[in-house]
Design a protein around this motif. Sequence first.
Motif, PDB file in Angstrom:
ATOM      1  N   MET A 468       0.840  -1.202   0.000  1.00 50.12           N
ATOM      2  CA  MET A 468       0.000   0.000   0.000  1.00 50.12           C
ATOM      3  C   MET A 468       0.872   1.248   0.000  1.00 50.12           C
ATOM      4  O   MET A 468       1.909   1.280   0.677  1.00 50.12           O
ATOM      5  N   ASN A 471      -1.287   6.825   0.621  1.00 52.45           N
ATOM      6  CA  ASN A 471      -2.693   7.229   0.546  1.00 52.45           C
ATOM      7  C   ASN A 471      -3.651   6.056   0.668  1.00 52.45           C
ATOM      8  O   ASN A 471      -4.844   6.193   0.385  1.00 52.45           O
ATOM      9  N   GLY A 472      -3.112   4.901   1.034  1.00 53.35           N
ATOM     10  CA  GLY A 472      -3.981   3.744   1.215  1.00 53.35           C
ATOM     11  C   GLY A 472      -4.399   3.103  -0.093  1.00 53.35           C
ATOM     12  O   GLY A 472      -5.394   2.393  -0.155  1.00 53.35           O
ATOM     13  N   LYS A 473      -3.616   3.330  -1.127  1.00 50.56           N
ATOM     14  CA  LYS A 473      -3.930   2.724  -2.427  1.00 50.56           C
ATOM     15  C   LYS A 473      -2.995   1.540  -2.673  1.00 50.56           C
ATOM     16  O   LYS A 473      -1.814   1.582  -2.330  1.00 50.56           O
ATOM     17  N   VAL A 474      -3.544   0.502  -3.286  1.00 48.89           N
ATOM     18  CA  VAL A 474      -2.740  -0.669  -3.617  1.00 48.89           C
ATOM     19  C   VAL A 474      -1.706  -0.290  -4.682  1.00 48.89           C
ATOM     20  O   VAL A 474      -2.040   0.347  -5.678  1.00 48.89           O
ATOM     21  N   CYS A 485       0.259  -5.579   3.420  1.00 48.80           N
ATOM     22  CA  CYS A 485      -1.072  -5.999   3.879  1.00 48.80           C
ATOM     23  C   CYS A 485      -1.401  -7.353   3.266  1.00 48.80           C
ATOM     24  O   CYS A 485      -0.752  -7.778   2.308  1.00 48.80           O
ATOM     25  N   ALA A 511      -6.286   1.067   9.066  1.00 44.90           N
ATOM     26  CA  ALA A 511      -5.417   1.865   8.194  1.00 44.90           C
ATOM     27  C   ALA A 511      -5.766   1.611   6.726  1.00 44.90           C
ATOM     28  O   ALA A 511      -5.760   2.537   5.906  1.00 44.90           O
ATOM     29  N   TYR A 512      -6.067   0.358   6.387  1.00 46.99           N
ATOM     30  CA  TYR A 512      -6.378  -0.005   5.000  1.00 46.99           C
ATOM     31  C   TYR A 512      -7.650  -0.847   5.010  1.00 46.99           C
ATOM     32  O   TYR A 512      -7.579  -2.078   5.055  1.00 46.99           O
ATOM     33  N   TYR A 515      -8.353  -4.799   4.425  1.00 45.06           N
ATOM     34  CA  TYR A 515      -7.080  -5.523   4.376  1.00 45.06           C
ATOM     35  C   TYR A 515      -6.524  -5.701   5.776  1.00 45.06           C
ATOM     36  O   TYR A 515      -6.668  -4.816   6.624  1.00 45.06           O
ATOM     37  N   PHE A 517      -3.514  -5.329   7.993  1.00 42.77           N
ATOM     38  CA  PHE A 517      -2.258  -4.582   7.965  1.00 42.77           C
ATOM     39  C   PHE A 517      -1.270  -5.220   8.940  1.00 42.77           C
ATOM     40  O   PHE A 517      -1.569  -5.419  10.113  1.00 42.77           O
TER      41      PHE A 517
END
Length: 674
Positions: A468, A471-474, A485, A511-512, A515, A517
């Motif tokens: 990740m 910004n919490g994007k894969v 994650c 946080a995600y 997923y 973490f």
Amino acid sequence: MALAAARARALRALSPPHPLGQVLVAARRRCSEAGAPGALPPGGYRAWQEQAARDPAGFWADLARGWLRWDSPFHTACQPGRPAGTARWFLGGRLNVSVNCLDQHVEKSPNRVALIWERDEPGTAVHVTYRELLDLTCRLANTLKKYGIQKGDKVAIYMPVSPLSVASMLACARIGAVHSVVFAGFSAESLAGRIVDSGCKAVITYNQGVRGGRIIELKRTVDEAVKNCPSIKHVFVAQRTDNKVQMGDCDIPLEEEMTKAASVCTPESMDSEDMLFMLYTSGSTGKPKGIVHTQAGYLLYAALTHKYVFDYQQGDVFGCVADIGWITGHSYVVYGPLCNGATSVLFESTPLYPDPGRYWEVVQRLKINQFYAAPTAIRLLLNYGEEWVKKYDRSSLKTLGSVGEPINKEAWQWFYQVVGEGRCTLVDTWWQTETGGICIAPRPSEEKAEIVPAMAMRPFFGIVPVLMDENGKVIEGNDVSGALCIAQPWPGMARTIYGDHQRFVDVYFRAYPGYYFTGDGAYRTKQGYYQITGRTDDVINISGHRLGTAEIEDAMADHPEVPETAVIGYPHKIKGEGAFAFVVLKEQVAHVDRVKEELKTIVASKIAKYAVPDHILVVKRLPKTRSGKIMRRLLRKVVTEQSNNMGDVTTLDDPSVVKEILDAYQKYKEKSSS
Ligand code: WT7
């Protein structure tokens, strides 16, 4: 969407699918024939990995039916939970873990050796067969019952490794009690904290422990701990030495009771999702958390990873030298190996006792086939030279494993070349207390697939790692780094934090969202392999033991003359990481050295000896942001001597603090090297 993309990416990395139906049917046949599984079919890894990623419920359902003995079958393999990313497994199913670990093997091969207890005293190994271990377990279970321990009750186990410690865990499992093993190196205060948090009704301990030729006063520590634990009704005391210890009103001599107890104990039929055990581990904030594992999913995952990561074959002697006080001991000394009908070594001693050849002398004498240890021990031993290894015959070794912390290349090469003579498979295994079992390791894999030194590399079946960004994007693609994650649940994952489910959700799934973490960072190589880059939070790893820097700070805060501290991890040649403490003293404290010694004593008595900082540096003040947060990042730079590259210091309340601390550090270094 991101989950689908992650899955698709995981799948793309795999070769064309295999006829899975056949693979799984064959696997099932093998497990039911042998009571223990056979080898992975050729090409199986990718096929299994693919199905596990695409249809986790179907994949694990087949394995659970073949691998475990059920009292009654489950009706739902996997029920996704809330928050997304959690799940419950094998719902409706009933089984007993001790039956899976003992009775099913006793029926077929009662005289097979279950445990080899390599006691501290060299050359005094004790062999325990499956029949004997079942006998011990039942007697212990009946003893617990006699003193009122029932299904659902919590029992603390404060013992080093031994057959009785393993029997204690299995006895709890047999009657449906929940064990909480506390590493026997923890202080009375740590033990008490864990007992109170979990509401344990009893403690099982030894009169004394023996390690590296030294006596450890276990019972005395328990006495001190239980003074502050009103929930404790009984302390069961086994005898490791002939020395007498004082027995109080609620103390029960364990072996004496076991001799009187019946050797048969009907196993409690447990729901798949009933609690099996809890195990405390450190986080970045607050007190240690009781990680909860349940019955069926945990057992299945421990057994499968034991089988496939190490390529365990029936008849092999499996040597995991971890203590049962950690998850490694739970999964790869006790539950995984015993579920598979293996012979498991219990190593009570230290790598240096009586000399640095101890591990390899044991490998030779017990003919160990798989040897699983922590990098810290390897780093320690490589300083003593190759003679200590080469003195002994290691031809029995097939697989070597490393666990608990990053293994550096030098240690990896030494383990591989010197210990394994360049002919053994060496697996660097990444996982956590929370994951229940190994999640990323070079094996299983396609047959003879490459192993990159010091890299965990490949996800186990059903583990879908994702990275990740901030910004919490894969993060897609290869040659990228991010927060590690896991994109979908697997049966071995922890279910909750005891007594604080909200904390569980917050720490692992907030946080995600969707997923799990891990708290670690990782790099995905150009080839798509995973390399763990270390914690992204304030958790440090001292000799493979996980610790929150906040715990050390909290302990030191008890000192009346120390208003403020900041602890960071720094690279340590042997321990991997050590603790470095920056402390601010009250004005006009004259006896700085005395205060430092007192701080060390406080940490040892509130946590454990291994948590004591190697360095304590007195500074006038700590670097803080305008909002009052300590900038540990800067302290890390100072200690790793990267002060020419401090990064952004504009948020500091007073930037002149940097120079102040650097000067203090320089002086400290000069003084300690002179
Ligand atoms: C933390 C988990 C693994 C069971 C024993 C420790 C670190 C663990 C590796 C590895 C790099 C590793 C991680 C993880 N860690 N294995 N092979 N390479 N780091 O379990 O006490 O729960 O600690 O240990 O940082 O998060 P634990």
